[in-house]
Write an enzyme that holds these catalytic residues in place. Sequence first.
Site, short mmCIF file in Angstrom:
data_model
loop_
_atom_site.label_atom_id
_atom_site.label_comp_id
_atom_site.label_asym_id
_atom_site.label_seq_id
_atom_site.Cartn_x
_atom_site.Cartn_y
_atom_site.Cartn_z
N THR A 32 0.86 -1.18 0.00
CA THR A 32 0.00 0.00 0.00
C THR A 32 0.90 1.23 0.00
O THR A 32 2.08 1.12 0.30
CB THR A 32 -0.87 0.03 1.29
OG1 THR A 32 -1.45 -1.25 1.50
CG2 THR A 32 -1.98 1.05 1.20
N THR A 90 -0.89 -0.14 6.46
CA THR A 90 -0.48 -1.03 5.39
C THR A 90 -0.26 -2.43 5.96
O THR A 90 0.44 -2.58 6.96
CB THR A 90 0.81 -0.54 4.70
OG1 THR A 90 1.32 -1.60 3.86
CG2 THR A 90 1.89 -0.15 5.72
N GLY A 91 -0.87 -3.43 5.35
CA GLY A 91 -0.71 -4.78 5.87
C GLY A 91 -1.85 -5.69 5.49
O GLY A 91 -2.52 -5.49 4.46
N VAL A 101 -12.07 -6.12 -1.13
CA VAL A 101 -11.69 -4.77 -0.68
C VAL A 101 -11.02 -4.89 0.67
O VAL A 101 -11.55 -5.54 1.58
CB VAL A 101 -12.92 -3.85 -0.58
CG1 VAL A 101 -12.51 -2.48 -0.05
CG2 VAL A 101 -13.60 -3.72 -1.94
N GLY A 102 -9.85 -4.29 0.81
CA GLY A 102 -9.12 -4.34 2.06
C GLY A 102 -9.40 -3.15 2.95
O GLY A 102 -10.45 -2.50 2.84
N ASP A 103 -8.45 -2.84 3.80
CA ASP A 103 -8.68 -1.79 4.81
C ASP A 103 -8.44 -0.38 4.29
O ASP A 103 -8.95 0.59 4.86
CB ASP A 103 -7.77 -2.03 6.02
CG ASP A 103 -6.29 -1.91 5.66
OD1 ASP A 103 -5.85 -2.62 4.74
OD2 ASP A 103 -5.57 -1.11 6.29
#
Length: 323
Positions: free
Chosen positions: A181, A232-233, A210-212
């Site tokens: 990210t 990020t992760g 969809v991520g965070d």
Amino acid sequence: MTSISSGNDFALAIHGGAGTILRNKMTAEREAAYHAGLRRSLDAGRAVLADGGSALDAVSAAVMVLEDEPLFNAGRGAVYTSAGKQEMDAAVMDGRDRAAGAVAGICGPRNPVLAARAVMEHSGHVLLIGESAMAFCRKRGLAFEEPAYFYTEQRWQALQETLAMQKSGTDDQDESRRHGTVGAVALDRHGNLAAATSTGGMTAKSPGRVGDSPVIGAGTWADNETCAVSATGHGEIFIRYAAAHEIASRMRHAGQSLEEASRAVVMDMLAPAGGSGGIIAVDRLGNVSLPFNCSGMYRGVVRGDGRLLTAIYEEPLADFERP
């Protein structure tokens, strides 16, 4: 050392993703290229802040540079889904009034961070997705690029390798493929905070995942009373633990410092739950925290003195342009 204190001047922190190339596989040339990309991003944000500009403009400028750099997993360097497509997510948040905008599952706008900002500034919504988000961006006149612009051989080969490992039942231990990210957080000279985050997601992710990053309170947060955060992760874990908002909550309700709160969330909450990654954060006093619990995190900080400090692994931030 992850905590840095400031006076009353501006502060900008950036990240180019946690889960770096392993040190034993990093060439000197590639490492230099990463540092150069981080410095370009810092310099873009610094120019805005040094001129008295807003934190929101600074984080937007810094993230745009990272989106344009194929080395990082956002914009031009976005990874591919299992179907061989690119689906990008981004968010921005203004600490002055908690205004926020986000997009998810898009490919076309040259800079997804500007798409997220357009949602914040020109719609009554916070999050738009897919084709509807694309139509909105076209209506707003955002710059678009053809799919070939976003293609990089490195990302395409990473997809083929990941798909082959999945087919053979091999566990992918490469953090640089599992998450990546870009993001920026800033405090401007007017005392305002802002955050921006942009990503291509996880290599070989399921289409529609969809991520965070575009989830306000998970991967992106800004509130003048506490702090600005970009994460990020492993996005699923960051969402479940509302990671970015948790840091602000610990500061607001438990009286923790930025460093105490961010380190507790990254090391004591996310890590045991399998949440590999890190965060960058700045508080209303200009203190900066950059904790991560994985192999490394591309990161950098700049303040009013103009020194562009960057790092990749577990090492102090350094000015690579000065002796």
